[in-house]
Design a protein around this motif. Structure first.
Motif, PDB file in Angstrom:
ATOM      1  N   UNK A 263      -2.443  -3.779  -0.507  1.00 40.37           N
ATOM      2  CA  UNK A 263      -2.535  -5.090  -1.153  1.00 40.37           C
ATOM      3  C   UNK A 263      -1.190  -5.668  -1.518  1.00 40.37           C
ATOM      4  N   UNK A 264      -1.174  -6.453  -2.590  1.00 42.59           N
ATOM      5  CA  UNK A 264       0.037  -7.150  -2.999  1.00 42.59           C
ATOM      6  C   UNK A 264       0.153  -8.498  -2.326  1.00 42.59           C
ATOM      7  N   UNK A 265       1.133  -9.280  -2.784  1.00 41.99           N
ATOM      8  CA  UNK A 265       1.408 -10.563  -2.132  1.00 41.99           C
ATOM      9  C   UNK A 265       1.839 -10.305  -0.689  1.00 41.99           C
ATOM     10  N   UNK A 266       1.707 -11.327   0.194  1.00 43.91           N
ATOM     11  CA  UNK A 266       2.042 -11.126   1.605  1.00 43.91           C
ATOM     12  C   UNK A 266       3.418 -10.478   1.795  1.00 43.91           C
TER      13      UNK A 266
ATOM     14  N   UNK B 183      -2.120   3.375  -4.036  1.00 45.39           N
ATOM     15  CA  UNK B 183      -1.731   2.375  -5.021  1.00 45.39           C
ATOM     16  C   UNK B 183      -2.277   1.023  -4.580  1.00 45.39           C
ATOM     17  N   UNK B 184      -3.159   0.452  -5.396  1.00 45.19           N
ATOM     18  CA  UNK B 184      -3.861  -0.788  -5.058  1.00 45.19           C
ATOM     19  C   UNK B 184      -3.268  -1.943  -5.848  1.00 45.19           C
ATOM     20  N   UNK B 185      -3.102  -3.096  -5.203  1.00 45.70           N
ATOM     21  CA  UNK B 185      -2.584  -4.289  -5.874  1.00 45.70           C
ATOM     22  C   UNK B 185      -3.321  -5.503  -5.335  1.00 45.70           C
ATOM     23  N   UNK B 186      -4.435  -5.848  -5.999  1.00 47.46           N
ATOM     24  CA  UNK B 186      -5.284  -6.945  -5.517  1.00 47.46           C
ATOM     25  C   UNK B 186      -5.632  -7.937  -6.621  1.00 47.46           C
TER      26      UNK B 186
ATOM     27  N   UNK C 292      -6.416  -7.460 -10.968  1.00 53.37           N
ATOM     28  CA  UNK C 292      -7.121  -6.393 -11.680  1.00 53.37           C
ATOM     29  C   UNK C 292      -8.615  -6.326 -11.364  1.00 53.37           C
ATOM     30  N   UNK C 293      -9.318  -7.450 -11.448  1.00 53.84           N
ATOM     31  CA  UNK C 293     -10.764  -7.419 -11.236  1.00 53.84           C
ATOM     32  C   UNK C 293     -11.125  -7.034  -9.812  1.00 53.84           C
ATOM     33  N   UNK C 294     -10.475  -7.653  -8.846  1.00 49.46           N
ATOM     34  CA  UNK C 294     -10.784  -7.329  -7.449  1.00 49.46           C
ATOM     35  C   UNK C 294     -10.340  -5.907  -7.123  1.00 49.46           C
ATOM     36  N   UNK C 295      -9.180  -5.504  -7.673  1.00 48.43           N
ATOM     37  CA  UNK C 295      -8.675  -4.163  -7.399  1.00 48.43           C
ATOM     38  C   UNK C 295      -9.582  -3.082  -7.937  1.00 48.43           C
ATOM     39  N   UNK C 296     -10.042  -3.250  -9.179  1.00 48.46           N
ATOM     40  CA  UNK C 296     -10.945  -2.258  -9.763  1.00 48.46           C
ATOM     41  C   UNK C 296     -12.265  -2.219  -8.997  1.00 48.46           C
ATOM     42  N   UNK C 297     -12.761  -3.416  -8.603  1.00 46.48           N
ATOM     43  CA  UNK C 297     -14.017  -3.481  -7.850  1.00 46.48           C
ATOM     44  C   UNK C 297     -13.876  -2.796  -6.495  1.00 46.48           C
ATOM     45  N   UNK C 298     -12.740  -3.007  -5.840  1.00 52.62           N
ATOM     46  CA  UNK C 298     -12.512  -2.380  -4.535  1.00 52.62           C
ATOM     47  C   UNK C 298     -12.486  -0.866  -4.665  1.00 52.62           C
ATOM     48  N   UNK C 299     -11.848  -0.367  -5.704  1.00 57.83           N
ATOM     49  CA  UNK C 299     -11.776   1.083  -5.908  1.00 57.83           C
ATOM     50  C   UNK C 299     -13.165   1.659  -6.152  1.00 57.83           C
TER      51      UNK C 299
ATOM     52  N   UNK D 178      -6.853  11.977  -3.505  1.00 55.84           N
ATOM     53  CA  UNK D 178      -7.307  12.401  -4.835  1.00 55.84           C
ATOM     54  C   UNK D 178      -7.076  11.344  -5.910  1.00 55.84           C
ATOM     55  N   UNK D 179      -5.940  10.649  -5.853  1.00 53.36           N
ATOM     56  CA  UNK D 179      -5.581   9.706  -6.908  1.00 53.36           C
ATOM     57  C   UNK D 179      -5.626   8.284  -6.379  1.00 53.36           C
ATOM     58  N   UNK D 180      -6.336   7.431  -7.106  1.00 53.71           N
ATOM     59  CA  UNK D 180      -6.460   6.016  -6.744  1.00 53.71           C
ATOM     60  C   UNK D 180      -6.273   5.201  -8.006  1.00 53.71           C
ATOM     61  N   UNK D 181      -5.465   4.148  -7.930  1.00 54.03           N
ATOM     62  CA  UNK D 181      -5.246   3.336  -9.122  1.00 54.03           C
ATOM     63  C   UNK D 181      -4.818   1.931  -8.740  1.00 54.03           C
TER      64      UNK D 181
END
Length: 373
Positions: free
Chosen positions: A121-124, A175-178, A180-187, A197-200
């Motif tokens: 994720x993250x900005x382009x 490491x997810x960057x989408x 907060x709401x979309x990122x947590x939902x995706x996880x 093992x680790x996702x955040x």
């Protein structure tokens, strides 16, 4: 069936309390890093959440967003206002554990086998930049891949080929960057199919690693002024911070401060006596006495060995319980979250009026099905 044989001791759950309606693990940066390293070495899932003020307030209005914290394996306190509030409430908070500080700590710690990091994720272009930059300075991490899904729906970025691409990297840490709401939902939607093992969701971290945004100086962070620094770099953020400040004031006046005084009143009569009995025929946990942070061992043992078994409903009878504190509430919230992953409903039976009042003011009563009489 949920395979969490050491719940709740693993991931610091024995240091967990409710604050502003959310369960937090009051562990230090070093302790958090150790738990993450243990999860990686043992190949056990650690969904890490790092709620700050914006995150905490949003969770009050969005049930799915709240639930993403409840099902987390480690939820650390990110934000000096939350640290100050926890101290005011007399809770055993150790320090702020910002996601960026924790990631930096892990990155700066030399280890024989580096943590394999995948950026999602993250900005382009930011995921690619972070991927390129990590190996240039990190002592304890190594890049293994990146993916920029673009501005698409959670469902579109959860397609099988994307998950397979992430798994093929053999990452230890996604490491997810989408946002907060979309990122947590995706996880939450995909963690069962992800091998790491680790996702955040650590949205700002990808910007810091990529070098596109500079972190506030340490003194600014220490005194809780990082928000001013971010407004300086991203002026449009002032609206969000103003809205969050107003919402925080309302929650303090209507919930957290009243809870503090009511809890103080009821706490005077608390004792260390309690009993915990499991009634398998009715799928009911019968509790009696007072439950607080210093006497939850029996409850923890029963949760670990019995309560996470596969079932459609679990009932907890609080009719003979005279006092509960924020640590007990955190146990309930986390238990409800873990059970919900297997479609199990948690119901609270016969709570006394003062118990309902404590749960309500703590902001957690609405999270449970309550059956009286």
């Amino acid at each position: 069936m949920i395979n969490i044989s050491t719940f709740p001791a693993i991931y610091g759950r024995n240091k967990q309390h409710v604050l502003m309606g959310l369960p937090f693990d009051f562990v230090s940066i070093a302790e958090s890093a150790k738990l993450i390293e243990q999860a990686i070495s043992s190949k056990k899932r650690c969904f890490l959440s790092t709620p700050n003020i914006n995150f905490t307030i949003a969770a009050h209005d969005n049930d799915a967003f709240y639930q993403s914290v409840a099902v987390s394996d480690l939820s650390v306190i990110d934000g000096m206002p939350l640290v100050w509030l926890a101290k005011m409430m007399g809770l055993p908070v150790k320090e702020r554990v910002a996601g960026s500080d924790l990631f930096q700590f892990l990155s700066d710690t030399h280890r024989e086998k580096p943590i394999r990091v995948f950026f999602f994720g993250g900005a382009p272009g930011f995921a690619e930049q972070a991927h390129e930059q990590l190996n240039s300075y990190s002592k304890g991490m190594v890049r293994v891949g990146f993916y920029d899904p673009g501005f698409v729906s959670t469902e579109e970025m959860s397609q099988e080929h994307i998950i397979e691409h992430i798994n093929a990297s053999e990452a230890d840490f996604v490491l997810v960057a989408l946002g907060a709401k979309k990122g947590q939902a995706w996880i939450v939607n995909n963690m069962a199919n992800l091998n790491a093992p680790v996702i955040s969701h650590l949205g700002a971290v990808i910007n810091f690693v990529a070098g596109s945004v500079k972190r506030a100086p340490e003194k600014w962070r220490k005194f809780g002024l990082e928000w001013l620094w971010r407004i300086k770099q991203e002026p449009n953020l002032w609206k969000r911070y103003l809205k969050d400040g107003w919402s925080l004031a309302l929650l303090l006046l209507t919930k957290q401060l009243p809870y503090y005084f009511v809890d103080k009143k009821y706490k005077k009569s608390k004792s260390h006596e309690n009993t915990v009995n499991w009634q398998p025929n009715t799928q009911t946990l019968l509790l009696t006495g007072c439950f607080h942070s210093t006497n939850l061992e029996k409850l923890d043992a029963l949760i670990s060995t019995t309560l996470l078994a596969n079932r459609s409903q679990l009932k907890i009878d609080l009719g003979s319980v005279s006092y509960i504190d924020s640590a007990f509430m955190a146990r309930l919230l986390t238990l409800e979250g873990k059970l919900s992953l297997s479609g199990c409903e948690l119901a609270i039976l016969n709570p006394q009026q003062k118990i309902k009042r404590l749960l309500s003011l703590a902001g957690v009563l609405k999270r449970f099905k309550v059956i009286s009489g």
